[in-house]
Design an enzyme around this catalytic site. Structure first.
Site, PDB file in Angstrom:
ATOM      1  CG  HIS A  43      -2.181  -0.744   1.043  1.00  9.04           C
ATOM      2  ND1 HIS A  43      -3.420  -0.157   1.055  1.00  9.04           N
ATOM      3  CD2 HIS A  43      -2.408  -2.055   0.815  1.00  9.04           C
ATOM      4  CE1 HIS A  43      -4.353  -1.068   0.871  1.00  9.04           C
ATOM      5  NE2 HIS A  43      -3.759  -2.248   0.715  1.00  9.04           N
TER       6      HIS A  43
ATOM      7  CG  ASP B 106      -4.248   3.149   1.934  1.00 13.55           C
ATOM      8  OD1 ASP B 106      -3.280   2.609   1.407  1.00 13.55           O
ATOM      9  OD2 ASP B 106      -5.405   2.637   1.918  1.00 13.55           O
TER      10      ASP B 106
END
Ligand code: UDP
Length: 461
Positions: free
Chosen positions: A17, A114
């Site tokens: 990520h 994120d």
């Protein structure tokens, strides 16, 4: 250096990520030199990125460690680590945001996070600043989450029973089956932490000023248009690995020779006799195939005697058939970590056996390498594989349990048959679309400029 603006960036420190988010921040920092970007991530994740693969050549990116929630000496599995990290959030992030504001002398004017960290929406609201959510994956995988309620209604129950049910009623997902969906799509009686995290994300995303994706519009225009109707701004700015240079968005063509080839992968590829004669195998950064899967793959490679380069973590080697390494030494190479982008870009590679993580798919498309999909039951891997095989037709799938014969069949298809030829034509067309998207007048470039505008003149709502 005096800064005009201060933007906070919150990373999710698991899997791959944080890397694409950092790539995005590096580009924003180059385009917006009078903005300080405070990049908040756990110590371990920061350490692995900054020591090994990524440098921060920009004065206006400041990297901060946040607490990962783990007690001293913690030794648990991946999911427990995620649980502890999320239990420590958002307090861990808030503390560091305050420190960054104090050090910079500037309050945050925007929060980029994120998309998983949807508490960033509340943190941004509290500060009266906009929230930009980064979905580092594809539009189709966002779409299945956004449409979860409709899917559950159509299925008739939260129990996943009708495995062959296709999502014909969701724009662009007509080929996708219920059984392809990530397990986290379903909030059953005992939802997993990831299911809850994603459910929260879906509730919060419409409040974001922009949802930014590491994808390009032309890969799925129908899905793109559908998602555009759900959010204030939907900005596909990928593929991020097609480089943007400071101030301008231009294509970079990585020069493999300029990169360190410590593991000898590139010179091994140089020594292959013919173009497109070798295959590359990787299951990404954290998935481990089962012993049976490793055995089946290895036996197929030995039967076909196809040159192979296999990125395999050391602990997986014990699953190989006895004597495999010695018997295949003349045509096989195994490394713990390969320079994947350069490997895929090498003319000797003819196919990629992949677990179908999104970054691997983008890298395969941009390198024009057909895929043999061996997805694991994790995250969006099966869903991605379905799109690769049935929607974009840029690879072949291995349905059900992986066996030696299915692997040999897939290898023959991709490497030596007419099917392989048409797959290569399809992937070439998709690659051209990806390249167009990041040209100066391309869709990803326009979306990136829009993002710059949004973060440079932030307004709530
Ligand atoms: N990767 C690499 N070398 C390896 C294995 C993986 O460089 O030996 C990189 C790969 O290029 C990709 C990332 O790790 O950028 C894997 O991301 P992906 O989304 O495909 O899978 P994940 O690790 O998230 O499951």
């Amino acid at each position: 250096m005096v800064f005009d603006l201060h933007i906070g960036v919150l990373a999710f420190p698991f899997g791959t990520h944080a890397g694409p988010l950092l790539t995005l921040v590096q580009r924003l920092a180059a385009s917006s030199p009078r903005t300080q970007f405070s990049f908040l991530n756990t110590r371990v994740s920061n350490g692995s990125m900054f020591n090994a693969r990524v440098s921060v050549p920009y004065e206006n990116i400041k990297v901060y460690d946040v607490w990962d929630g783990m007690p001293q000496g913690f030794w648990g599995n991946h999911f427990e680590a995620i649980r502890l990290f999320l239990s420590a959030s958002p307090d861990n992030f808030e503390k560091v945001i305050e420190k960054a504001e104090e050090e910079t002398g500037l309050k945050l004017c925007c929060l980029i996070s994120d998309a998983f960290l949807s508490f960033a929406c509340d943190l941004a609201e509290k500060r009266g600043v906009p929230w930009v959510a980064f979905w580092g994956s594809a539009s189709h995988s966002l779409s299945v989450h956004v449409h979860t309620e409709e899917i559950l209604k159509a299925v008739g129950s939260t129990e996943v029973t009708k495995q062959e049910h296709t999502l014909s009623y969701i724009p662009g997902l007509t080929k996708v089956r219920l059984s392809d969906l990530p397990p986290e799509n379903f909030l059953d009686k005992n939802p997993s932490l990831l299911a809850l995290t994603i459910n929260n994300m879906v509730q919060k995303l419409p409040k974001s000023i922009a949802v930014v994706l590491n994808c390009f519009e032309e890969i799925d225009p129908v899905i793109t248009n559908d998602l555009k109707s759900k959010f204030k701004h939907l900005l596909n700015i990928g593929p991020l690995m097609l480089g943007l240079q400071p101030q301008h968005l231009i294509l970079s063509s990585p020069n493999p020779r300029a990169l360190d080839d410590k593991t000898g992968c590139l010179s091994w590829l140089d020594n292959q006799n013919k173009p497109r004669s070798a295959i590359y195998i990787s299951f990404g950064s954290f998935v481990t195939p089962s012993k049976n899967e490793v055995m089946s793959l290895a036996e197929a490679l030995e039967t076909c005697q196809i040159p192979f380069l296999w990125s395999m973590k050391d602990h997986v080697k014990k699953s190989l058939p006895e004597g495999f390494l010695n018997r295949t030494i003349a045509y096989g190479k195994i490394v713990a970590w390969a320079p994947q982008l350069q490997v895929l870009g090498h003319s000797s590679i003819g196919a990629f056996i992949s677990h179908c993580g999104w970054n691997s798919i983008l890298e395969s498309i941009c390198s024009c390498v057909p895929m043999i999909c061996v997805p694991m039951t994790m995250a969006d891997h099966k869903l991605n594989a379905r799109m690769v095989v049935d929607s974009w037709k840029i690879g072949v799938g291995v349905e059900g349990v992986l066996t030696k014969s299915k692997t040999i069949e897939a290898l023959n298809h991709v490497m030596f048959s007419e099917v392989g030829k048409s797959i290569r034509e399809n992937i070439y067309r998709l690659k051209e679309k990806a390249l167009d998207a990041v040209k100066l007048d391309g869709s990803s470039t326009k979306n990136y400029k829009k993002l710059l505008e949004i973060i440079s003149a932030p307004k709530v709502g």
